[in-house]
Design a protein around this motif. Structure first.
Motif, short mmCIF file in Angstrom:
data_model
loop_
_atom_site.label_atom_id
_atom_site.label_comp_id
_atom_site.label_asym_id
_atom_site.label_seq_id
_atom_site.Cartn_x
_atom_site.Cartn_y
_atom_site.Cartn_z
N LEU A 134 0.67 -1.27 0.06
CA LEU A 134 -0.04 0.14 0.10
C LEU A 134 0.83 1.24 0.15
N ALA A 135 1.96 1.41 0.76
CA ALA A 135 2.87 2.35 0.89
C ALA A 135 3.42 2.79 -0.55
N ARG A 136 3.92 1.63 -1.17
CA ARG A 136 4.50 1.78 -2.32
C ARG A 136 3.40 2.16 -3.60
N ILE A 137 2.26 1.84 -3.58
CA ILE A 137 1.26 2.18 -4.58
C ILE A 137 1.06 3.41 -4.20
N ALA A 138 0.95 4.18 -2.90
CA ALA A 138 0.77 5.52 -2.95
C ALA A 138 1.77 6.17 -3.46
N GLN A 139 2.88 5.86 -3.30
CA GLN A 139 4.34 6.75 -3.70
C GLN A 139 4.18 6.64 -5.31
N GLU A 140 3.80 5.35 -5.87
CA GLU A 140 3.63 5.24 -7.43
C GLU A 140 2.47 5.96 -7.86
N ARG A 141 1.46 6.14 -7.19
CA ARG A 141 0.25 6.99 -7.54
C ARG A 141 0.71 8.58 -7.71
N GLU A 142 1.55 8.87 -6.84
CA GLU A 142 1.97 10.36 -6.77
C GLU A 142 2.82 10.54 -8.16
N ARG A 143 3.63 9.54 -8.55
CA ARG A 143 4.74 9.68 -9.76
C ARG A 143 3.85 9.41 -10.94
N GLY A 144 2.75 8.55 -10.81
CA GLY A 144 1.95 8.31 -12.19
C GLY A 144 2.68 7.20 -12.98
N CYS A 145 3.77 6.41 -12.29
CA CYS A 145 4.21 5.21 -12.95
C CYS A 145 4.71 4.20 -11.62
N THR A 146 5.07 3.06 -12.16
CA THR A 146 5.38 2.11 -11.01
C THR A 146 6.67 1.42 -11.70
N VAL A 147 7.48 1.07 -10.62
CA VAL A 147 8.63 0.63 -10.95
C VAL A 147 8.96 -0.70 -10.16
N ALA A 148 9.15 -2.05 -10.81
CA ALA A 148 9.49 -3.19 -10.01
C ALA A 148 10.83 -3.62 -10.22
N ASP A 149 11.73 -3.29 -9.26
CA ASP A 149 13.21 -3.71 -9.41
C ASP A 149 13.22 -4.97 -8.77
N GLU A 150 13.52 -6.02 -9.56
CA GLU A 150 13.74 -7.45 -9.15
C GLU A 150 12.97 -7.97 -8.27
N GLU A 151 11.60 -7.72 -8.55
CA GLU A 151 10.63 -8.13 -7.62
C GLU A 151 10.04 -9.45 -8.09
N LEU A 152 9.89 -9.40 -9.47
CA LEU A 152 9.03 -10.90 -10.07
C LEU A 152 10.25 -11.88 -10.14
N GLU A 153 11.36 -11.35 -10.66
CA GLU A 153 12.56 -12.10 -10.71
C GLU A 153 13.82 -11.53 -10.57
N ALA A 154 14.79 -12.14 -10.25
CA ALA A 154 16.20 -11.66 -10.10
C ALA A 154 16.69 -11.23 -11.43
N GLY A 155 17.20 -9.93 -11.38
CA GLY A 155 17.81 -9.50 -12.76
C GLY A 155 16.81 -8.67 -13.44
N LEU A 156 15.73 -8.76 -13.37
CA LEU A 156 14.45 -7.97 -14.25
C LEU A 156 14.06 -6.74 -13.53
N VAL A 157 14.16 -5.61 -14.32
CA VAL A 157 13.66 -4.36 -14.11
C VAL A 157 12.25 -3.91 -14.99
N SER A 158 11.22 -3.61 -14.45
CA SER A 158 10.21 -2.94 -15.14
C SER A 158 9.48 -1.82 -14.84
N VAL A 159 9.22 -0.85 -15.85
CA VAL A 159 8.55 0.46 -15.38
C VAL A 159 7.23 0.50 -16.16
N GLY A 160 6.28 0.62 -15.48
CA GLY A 160 4.83 0.68 -16.13
C GLY A 160 4.00 1.91 -15.68
N ALA A 161 2.73 2.00 -16.46
CA ALA A 161 1.79 3.24 -16.21
C ALA A 161 0.47 2.87 -16.58
N PRO A 162 -0.39 3.42 -16.17
CA PRO A 162 -1.80 3.07 -16.64
C PRO A 162 -2.30 3.53 -17.84
N VAL A 163 -3.35 2.87 -18.65
CA VAL A 163 -3.85 3.36 -19.68
C VAL A 163 -5.59 3.27 -19.29
#
Length: 256
Positions: free
Chosen positions: A179-208
């Motif tokens: 919830l804290a991470r989503i609150a921060q990402e809501r302010e930025r308007g984008c999301t960043v997952a740094d090695e959360e799903l798997e090691a060595g993978l980073v992803s940046v997302g935004a809503p449509v």
């Protein structure tokens, strides 16, 4: 009156089709049975029935099974095809700008479901994400889909996945953290997952969003940590801009 379908049978058929969709090629009956967790004879009968409808095909030489063209024809009519058509050039432009693989995902129950991918020339991945689902709380695409959700809605969607094994070293493991991470990402308007799903993978997302302003999909790019973290700010800007373009284009295509 027609009897309602046997939901257990429907679930088994869906599991077989999803197993074949995730495969890199053909699969023998034994491998499908093992992955689905059913008896080989039961899966063999099911595959023969599916082959009779054209939903799967059997290679007469190897005896392995793959998805059939009939399923491809059905898939071509599934979902919001205007969203896919509109997104394709925008994803290609995003790949050209960032040189990273771009993905479009939609919500499916408590998962992020990838429906479109534009692959970067830098990508070494042989397989693809299209047709795969991912947990919402440890992916950039998933959290982008949650940015407008209430805390209670988020809890209901992710509770079953919190603390599960098999994620990356930085996976979020508690509801307050998510919830804290989503609150921060809501302010930025984008999301960043740094090695959360798997090691060595980073992803940046935004809503449509659709014409009414509701989140209907998420757009993201993903790549190796070594490249992505060096340019995370510029990538975030690029992804947000692409998501806004797709949102605007979606609104145009859905005008009466």
């Amino acid at each position: 009156m027609t009897s309602p379908p046997d939901t257990s049978t429907v679930a088994r058929v869906a599991a077989v089709l999803q197993t074949l969709a995730a495969a890199e090629g053909e699969l023998p009956v034994s491998a499908i049975a093992q992955q689905v967790g059913r008896e080989r004879s039961q899966i063999s009968r099911m595959l023969k029935a599916l082959a009779a409808t054209g939903l799967v095909e059997q290679n007469p030489d190897t005896r392995g099974y793959r998805l059939g063209w009939q399923l491809h024809a059905l898939a071509a009519k599934a979902g919001d095809q205007r969203l896919v058509r509109t997104a394709q050039p925008i994803l290609r432009a995003l790949v050209a700008e960032t040189h990273e693989t771009a993905l479009l995902s939609v919500p499916q129950a408590n998962r992020s479901f990838t429906i479109l991918r534009e692959r970067s020339t830098h990508s070494l991945q042989a397989g693809g994400w299209v047709g795969r689902t991912s947990p919402l709380h440890v992916t950039a695409s998933g959290r982008a889909l949650l940015l407008d959700s209430t805390s209670e809605e988020i809890r209901e969607l992710i509770t079953g996945d919190l603390g599960a094994s098999g994620y990356g070293p930085n996976a979020l493991t508690s509801l307050p953290t998510v919830l804290a991470r989503i609150a921060q990402e809501r302010e930025r308007g984008c999301t960043v997952a740094d090695e959360e799903l798997e090691a060595g993978l980073v992803s940046v997302g935004a809503p449509v969003r659709d014409a009414a302003g509701h989140i209907v999909a998420s757009l993201n790019i993903s790549g190796p940590t070594s490249r992505m973290l060096r340019c995370i700010d510029s990538y975030s800007t690029a992804v947000k801009a692409a998501a806004r373009r797709l949102t605007t284009a979606q609104a145009r295509t859905h005008r009466p």
